[in-house]
Design a protein around this motif. Sequence first.
Motif, PDB file in Angstrom:
ATOM      1  N   VAL A   1     -13.060   1.192  -6.442  1.00 15.59           N
ATOM      2  CA  VAL A   1     -12.871   0.078  -5.625  1.00 15.59           C
ATOM      3  C   VAL A   1     -12.527   1.084  -4.289  1.00 15.59           C
ATOM      4  CG1 VAL A   1     -12.066  -1.899  -6.946  1.00 15.59           C
ATOM      5  CG2 VAL A   1     -10.265  -0.197  -6.191  1.00 15.59           C
ATOM      6  N   SER A   2     -12.045   0.268  -3.222  1.00 12.41           N
ATOM      7  CA  SER A   2     -11.659   1.449  -1.980  1.00 12.41           C
ATOM      8  C   SER A   2     -10.689   0.270  -0.970  1.00 12.41           C
ATOM      9  CB  SER A   2     -13.300   1.666  -0.530  1.00 12.41           C
ATOM     10  OG  SER A   2     -14.436   2.156  -1.311  1.00 12.41           O
ATOM     11  N   HIS A   3      -9.717   0.990  -0.232  1.00 12.18           N
ATOM     12  CA  HIS A   3      -9.440   0.036   0.852  1.00 12.18           C
ATOM     13  C   HIS A   3      -9.747  -0.394   1.787  1.00 12.18           C
ATOM     14  CE1 HIS A   3      -4.768  -0.355   2.292  1.00 12.18           C
ATOM     15  NE2 HIS A   3      -5.855  -0.147   3.640  1.00 12.18           N
ATOM     16  N   ARG A   4      -8.850  -1.671   1.958  1.00  9.05           N
ATOM     17  CA  ARG A   4      -9.305  -2.634   2.564  1.00  9.05           C
ATOM     18  C   ARG A   4      -8.199  -2.529   4.006  1.00  9.05           C
ATOM     19  NH1 ARG A   4     -10.459  -4.587   6.666  1.00  9.05           N
ATOM     20  NH2 ARG A   4     -12.535  -5.745   7.793  1.00  9.05           N
ATOM     21  N   THR A   5      -7.034  -3.251   3.438  1.00 15.83           N
ATOM     22  CA  THR A   5      -6.314  -4.189   3.945  1.00 15.83           C
ATOM     23  C   THR A   5      -4.927  -4.429   3.574  1.00 15.83           C
ATOM     24  OG1 THR A   5      -4.776  -4.766   6.202  1.00 15.83           O
ATOM     25  CG2 THR A   5      -6.698  -6.169   4.965  1.00 15.83           C
ATOM     26  N   ALA A   6      -3.254  -3.580   3.571  1.00 16.69           N
ATOM     27  CA  ALA A   6      -2.606  -4.205   3.126  1.00 16.69           C
ATOM     28  C   ALA A   6      -1.011  -4.546   3.771  1.00 16.69           C
ATOM     29  CB  ALA A   6      -2.411  -2.355   2.079  1.00 16.69           C
ATOM     30  N   ARG A   7      -0.820  -5.287   3.270  1.00 17.75           N
ATOM     31  CA  ARG A   7       0.513  -5.495   3.820  1.00 17.75           C
ATOM     32  C   ARG A   7       1.842  -4.903   2.677  1.00 17.75           C
ATOM     33  NH1 ARG A   7       4.618  -9.819   3.361  1.00 17.75           N
ATOM     34  NH2 ARG A   7       5.179 -10.976   5.883  1.00 17.75           N
ATOM     35  N   LEU A   8       2.271  -4.252   3.430  1.00 11.93           N
ATOM     36  CA  LEU A   8       4.464  -3.629   2.779  1.00 11.93           C
ATOM     37  C   LEU A   8       5.856  -4.974   3.164  1.00 11.93           C
ATOM     38  CD1 LEU A   8       4.593  -0.292   1.744  1.00 11.93           C
ATOM     39  CD2 LEU A   8       6.362  -1.308   3.233  1.00 11.93           C
TER      40      LEU A   8
ATOM     41  N   GLU B   1       2.360  -5.116   8.450  1.00 12.18           N
ATOM     42  CA  GLU B   1       1.787  -5.988   8.393  1.00 12.18           C
ATOM     43  C   GLU B   1       0.209  -5.067   9.221  1.00 12.18           C
ATOM     44  OE1 GLU B   1       1.730  -9.268   7.780  1.00 12.18           O
ATOM     45  OE2 GLU B   1       3.282  -9.614   8.249  1.00 12.18           O
ATOM     46  N   ASN B   2      -0.941  -6.002   8.365  1.00 15.05           N
ATOM     47  CA  ASN B   2      -2.100  -4.810   8.885  1.00 15.05           C
ATOM     48  C   ASN B   2      -2.584  -3.060   8.750  1.00 15.05           C
ATOM     49  OD1 ASN B   2      -4.727  -5.123   9.788  1.00 15.05           O
ATOM     50  ND2 ASN B   2      -4.479  -4.901  11.389  1.00 15.05           N
ATOM     51  N   ILE B   3      -2.764  -2.933   7.064  1.00 17.70           N
ATOM     52  CA  ILE B   3      -2.445  -1.386   7.031  1.00 17.70           C
ATOM     53  C   ILE B   3      -3.835  -1.103   6.740  1.00 17.70           C
ATOM     54  CG2 ILE B   3      -2.065   0.444   6.420  1.00 17.70           C
ATOM     55  CD1 ILE B   3       1.416  -1.058   5.322  1.00 17.70           C
ATOM     56  N   VAL B   4      -4.478  -1.133   7.270  1.00 16.97           N
ATOM     57  CA  VAL B   4      -6.082  -0.554   7.332  1.00 16.97           C
ATOM     58  C   VAL B   4      -6.250   0.018   7.254  1.00 16.97           C
ATOM     59  CG1 VAL B   4      -8.581  -0.957   8.799  1.00 16.97           C
ATOM     60  CG2 VAL B   4      -6.429  -2.644   9.264  1.00 16.97           C
TER      61      VAL B   4
ATOM     62  N   ARG C   1       4.136  -3.632  -2.415  1.00 18.20           N
ATOM     63  CA  ARG C   1       2.910  -3.639  -2.081  1.00 18.20           C
ATOM     64  C   ARG C   1       1.642  -4.482  -2.315  1.00 18.20           C
ATOM     65  NH1 ARG C   1       0.981   2.951  -1.229  1.00 18.20           N
ATOM     66  NH2 ARG C   1      -0.858   2.689  -0.864  1.00 18.20           N
ATOM     67  N   SER C   2       0.608  -5.335  -1.025  1.00 16.14           N
ATOM     68  CA  SER C   2       0.104  -6.579  -1.194  1.00 16.14           C
ATOM     69  C   SER C   2      -1.379  -5.764  -0.723  1.00 16.14           C
ATOM     70  CB  SER C   2       0.301  -7.670  -1.047  1.00 16.14           C
ATOM     71  OG  SER C   2       1.009  -8.844  -1.200  1.00 16.14           O
TER      72      SER C   2
ATOM     73  N   PHE D   1      -4.749  -7.378  -5.200  1.00 11.38           N
ATOM     74  CA  PHE D   1      -3.944  -6.788  -6.210  1.00 11.38           C
ATOM     75  C   PHE D   1      -1.823  -6.667  -5.279  1.00 11.38           C
ATOM     76  CE2 PHE D   1      -1.486  -3.148  -8.439  1.00 11.38           C
ATOM     77  CZ  PHE D   1      -1.313  -3.638  -9.682  1.00 11.38           C
ATOM     78  N   ASP D   2      -1.170  -7.213  -5.863  1.00 11.72           N
ATOM     79  CA  ASP D   2       0.034  -7.369  -5.741  1.00 11.72           C
ATOM     80  C   ASP D   2       1.242  -6.310  -6.417  1.00 11.72           C
ATOM     81  OD1 ASP D   2       1.685  -9.022  -3.130  1.00 11.72           O
ATOM     82  OD2 ASP D   2       2.723  -9.194  -5.180  1.00 11.72           O
ATOM     83  N   LEU D   3       1.896  -5.506  -5.607  1.00 10.80           N
ATOM     84  CA  LEU D   3       2.460  -5.088  -7.232  1.00 10.80           C
ATOM     85  C   LEU D   3       3.974  -5.362  -6.718  1.00 10.80           C
ATOM     86  CD1 LEU D   3       3.845  -2.881  -9.420  1.00 10.80           C
ATOM     87  CD2 LEU D   3       2.611  -1.430  -7.915  1.00 10.80           C
ATOM     88  N   THR D   4       4.839  -6.006  -7.179  1.00 10.48           N
ATOM     89  CA  THR D   4       6.473  -5.690  -6.887  1.00 10.48           C
ATOM     90  C   THR D   4       7.360  -4.921  -7.518  1.00 10.48           C
ATOM     91  OG1 THR D   4       6.308  -7.589  -5.540  1.00 10.48           O
ATOM     92  CG2 THR D   4       8.766  -7.168  -6.368  1.00 10.48           C
ATOM     93  N   VAL D   5       8.023  -3.693  -6.746  1.00  9.20           N
ATOM     94  CA  VAL D   5       8.895  -3.172  -7.841  1.00  9.20           C
ATOM     95  C   VAL D   5      10.216  -3.067  -7.374  1.00  9.20           C
ATOM     96  CG1 VAL D   5       8.966  -0.669  -8.541  1.00  9.20           C
ATOM     97  CG2 VAL D   5       6.900  -1.072  -8.148  1.00  9.20           C
TER      98      VAL D   5
END
Length: 231
Positions: free
Chosen positions: A3-10, A85-88, A123-124, A193-197
């Motif tokens: 897979v390739s990164h599209r966008t993220a929210r942290l 927001e919106n980490i492209v 990190r979503s 993929f949603d990850l909470t640590v």
Amino acid sequence: MRVSHRTARLTYQLAFGAPVFSLSRDATAVLNTFHETFAARFPIPPKDLEAFGGNAMSDIRTRIRLFNGQVNLELFVDRFFATFENIVDPKTFGIVEECLELADQALRKIVPDTLRRNADYRRSTWFTNSEGLKAVGNLIDSHLNPRLLGQPIGLGLHHTSSVVVTRYENTEERWKAVATIEKSEIPEAQLYFDLTVAFEEGGLYNSIKQRADHVAIVLPELLSRFGVTIA
């Protein structure tokens, strides 16, 4: 599956062991500290320095906005909360880390270290996949209990979940992780993929940088357990 990164929210939340009630009357001093700490690297215009009052202590907070509102840093009497927001571009995570480190420097001047407690780093991420949404669905279904799918549960409902939630814990280093993987709901991506640590007080990872670096290691490792690698 690749897979390739599209966008993220942290998001990052640091809870305090006890409320710092003095923050309710020192909003100007708090904003000044953040401004001085960030000014050399990320200048903040006065319009992006905000203070909010209220009848309840939980309503009182200061907020610093960066990059036209894409980044919000909020300080309450009982916690610090940061949203990106919106980490492209994945390279932007370097800037995220830098912002968090600067915020940590400001917090050390405002809130005593003895009051710092547990922290949650979430990190979503939305990923694209050349194999399509159906392949993602098949991958997720392969990690579900096949005996549950299609089974009636009452009220005319049948179990059709395509979400996998897994929980992990490292008792020695004192951190926990919750990972959720499912089909993406936005058309520009296929996998979410949603990850909470959650980092506990007195654990191995105490600074914001240590926690950010650790999450960067944990995320691809947990994805690989689902057979997913990041290009």
